[in-house]
Design a protein around this motif. Structure first.
Motif, short mmCIF file in Angstrom:
data_model
loop_
_atom_site.label_atom_id
_atom_site.label_comp_id
_atom_site.label_asym_id
_atom_site.label_seq_id
_atom_site.Cartn_x
_atom_site.Cartn_y
_atom_site.Cartn_z
N CYS A 24 0.84 -1.20 0.00
CA CYS A 24 0.00 0.00 0.00
C CYS A 24 0.87 1.25 0.00
CB CYS A 24 -0.90 0.04 1.22
SG CYS A 24 -2.17 -1.25 1.25
N VAL A 68 -11.05 -1.32 -1.11
CA VAL A 68 -10.84 -0.02 -0.50
C VAL A 68 -12.13 0.78 -0.50
CG1 VAL A 68 -8.40 0.15 -1.11
CG2 VAL A 68 -10.10 1.11 -2.64
N THR A 73 -8.69 0.57 3.80
CA THR A 73 -8.43 -0.64 3.03
C THR A 73 -8.80 -1.85 3.88
OG1 THR A 73 -6.60 0.39 1.86
CG2 THR A 73 -6.61 -2.02 1.91
#
Length: 76
Positions: A24, A68, A73
């Motif tokens: 991420c 998401v 997330t």
């Protein structure tokens, strides 16, 4: 790694790799982990700073899917 899935939120993005790891990056990340398909087993990794490049999410080695919302997330 090969990329299996990329998801994009309002100010962050994540990707799932073929070997079930998750990366991420973005601004003010909040990541939730779902265990055994039960919302009772949610734990959160709340990172309140910017990560400018794809960075592996620590402790996730067997992710099946990612999703998401605008500011969060979810990893299953």
């Amino acid at each position: 790694y090969s990329i299996k899935k990329i998801v994009v939120g309002l100010r962050h993005s994540c990707l799932l790799t073929s070997n079930q790891t998750v990366f991420c990056w973005g601004i003010k990340l909040v990541i939730y982990f779902l265990g055994s398909n039960s919302l009772a087993q949610i734990s959160a990794l709340d990172i309140r700073f910017t990560i400018p490049t794809p960075t592996i999410v620590p402790g996730v080695f067997d992710a099946e899917d990612i999703a998401v919302g605008s500011y969060h997330t979810v990893i299953k």
